[in-house]
Write an enzyme that holds these catalytic residues in place. Structure first.
Site, short mmCIF file in Angstrom:
data_model
loop_
_atom_site.label_atom_id
_atom_site.label_comp_id
_atom_site.label_asym_id
_atom_site.label_seq_id
_atom_site.Cartn_x
_atom_site.Cartn_y
_atom_site.Cartn_z
N HIS A 1 -18.05 -2.41 9.95
CA HIS A 1 -17.36 -1.49 10.86
C HIS A 1 -18.19 -0.22 11.05
O HIS A 1 -18.86 0.24 10.10
CB HIS A 1 -16.04 -1.01 10.26
CG HIS A 1 -14.95 -2.02 10.18
ND1 HIS A 1 -15.02 -3.27 10.73
CD2 HIS A 1 -13.72 -1.94 9.61
CE1 HIS A 1 -13.89 -3.92 10.50
NE2 HIS A 1 -13.08 -3.13 9.81
N ARG B 1 0.81 -1.24 0.00
CA ARG B 1 0.00 0.00 0.00
C ARG B 1 0.83 1.28 0.00
O ARG B 1 0.45 2.26 -0.62
CB ARG B 1 -0.94 0.01 1.21
CG ARG B 1 -2.09 -0.95 1.07
CD ARG B 1 -2.98 -0.85 2.30
NE ARG B 1 -3.97 -1.92 2.30
CZ ARG B 1 -4.46 -2.47 3.41
NH1 ARG B 1 -4.06 -2.05 4.60
NH2 ARG B 1 -5.34 -3.44 3.32
N CYS C 1 -9.58 -1.43 5.40
CA CYS C 1 -11.05 -1.30 5.44
C CYS C 1 -11.53 -0.10 6.27
O CYS C 1 -12.45 0.62 5.86
CB CYS C 1 -11.67 -2.59 5.97
SG CYS C 1 -10.86 -3.20 7.46
N LYS D 1 -2.03 2.84 10.04
CA LYS D 1 -2.46 2.67 8.64
C LYS D 1 -3.49 3.73 8.29
O LYS D 1 -3.48 4.29 7.19
CB LYS D 1 -3.11 1.30 8.44
CG LYS D 1 -2.15 0.15 8.30
CD LYS D 1 -2.94 -1.15 8.18
CE LYS D 1 -2.01 -2.34 8.32
NZ LYS D 1 -2.75 -3.60 8.45
#
Ligand code: A2P
Length: 351
Positions: free
Chosen positions: A260, A117, A146, A231
């Protein structure tokens, strides 16, 4: 038709117009892998051939795609011959080992792990935010974390109108983020708890039934932030193209299966009213306004589950900022769909 429908339809139409592809799903038997199959089928992705890859344990298992039985194959170095697009979700180590092999075989990889990433030359893409970044790929495109996707997709249309200076977020993260085994552990440990039986956690580090705990990723001893929180900061900066965006997150795992939720407060460059934010969200792609003060009806993981859109509500002025630059809101999004498989398939559609 709202903006997300327009984006989805134009992407879908483009996908339908393009030549059918040979697609491989790496980690096809996992929680995200199975959702890849659902998304590819529901969105009518133009597929010439579908290869399902997993570990040796799953070789020979049969999965269904559009009513057709497909036998799962063991992932090997030779799996990518003739494959156009590979969707990876089998963990960072597998991505690190096999994504370069896939690229060498001429395949474009959309990788759901964190392996690449932050690598230069690897676009990190949320199609509602930075679709243009896909064009610069060198064989690998990364799907963001996510929690980052679910928190930042609703903030992007606000940022375009009045740039964000600072974001604080607290996540309420579902079991699915830790894979199919963690989802099973939530169900099994809840059943055991209700039956008055002992349950020793096998996947997660703490009892999960009727409990919540700080995200179990590695903690940086210097900053005290865990890896999931770090992150959210660094990936948001890369996706937004704002290297100094101030983001602070607290990531918590809650006993929810697959969606979430995130409580967010953000500060903009100029004053901004909650009504303006509400209007922006009402028209934005990939999100759905669920903000009914009268009936106390706001985003819930239960309602967000199996939904493509991220639900957004509890939009209110942050009264701790008397300058009027800050607004708070609450979002809920399906971790397996927009947080993972759907976002990756949307990226594949952009290709
Ligand atoms: P398998 O089911 O054969 O173990 P989840 O995120 O739900 O835990 O799923 C992880 C996915 O990654 C599964 O499809 C799993 O396959 C796959 N996987 C795990 N280890 C390997 C491996 N060594 N090679 C290929 N796939 C793997």
């Amino acid at each position: 038709m709202n903006a997300i429908d327009q984006i989805s339809n134009s992407q879908r139409n483009a996908a339908q117009r393009s030549a059918p592809k040979t697609v491989a799903v790496v980690g096809a038997t996992g929680a995200v892998g199975l959702e890849f199959l659902t998304c590819l089928a529901e969105r009518n992705f133009p597929i010439k051939q579908l290869k399902l890859l997993a570990s040796k344990r799953s070789a020979g298992k049969v999965l269904s795609f559009k009513g057709q039985d497909i036998v799962v194959e063991e992932l090997t170095e030779h799996s990518f011959h003739g494959v156009d697009i590979a969707l990876f979700s089998a963990g960072g180590d597998i991505s690190k080992q096999y994504a370069p092999i896939a690229v060498k075989a001429g395949c474009v990889v959309v990788d759901n792990s964190s392996a690449f990433r932050m690598t230069d030359g690897v676009p990190l893409v949320v199609p509602e935010i930075n679709p243009e970044a896909v064009a610069a790929h060198n064989g690998i495109i990364a799907n963001p974390n996510c929690s980052t996707i679910i928190a930042m997709t609703p903030l992007w249309p606000i940022h375009k109108v009045n740039p964000l200076r600072r974001v604080t977020a607290a996540t309420y993260q579902a079991a699915s983020r830790a894979g199919a085994a963690a989802m099973a552990e939530l169900e099994d440990s809840t059943r055991a708890y209700l039956d008055g039986q002992e349950y020793a956690p096998k996947v997660l580090p703490h009892p999960y039934a009727f409990n919540l705990f700080s995200h179990n990723s590695k903690i940086d001893p210097q900053t005290g932030y865990n890896d999931e929180e770090a992150k959210m900061t660094r990936e948001s900066r890369k996706i937004f193209g704002v290297p100094d965006l101030r983001v602070s997150a607290t990531c918590v795992r809650v006993p929810v299966l697959r969606a979430h939720a995130v409580a967010i407060t953000f500060e903009c460059e100029r004053p901004i009213g909650w009504q303006t934010v509400r209007h922006i969200i009402a028209d934005a792609p990939g999100v759905q306004l669920v903000d009914d003060r009268e009936h106390n009806l706001f985003p819930m993981p239960r309602d967000a589950s199996h939904q493509d859109d991220i639900l957004v509500g509890r939009i209110r002025q942050d009264l701790s900022d008397p300058t009027g630059h800050s607004v708070s809101l609450f979002v809920a999004g399906d971790q397996l769909l927009k947080g993972a498989a759907l976002n990756a398939v949307q990226i594949a559609e952009l290709l």
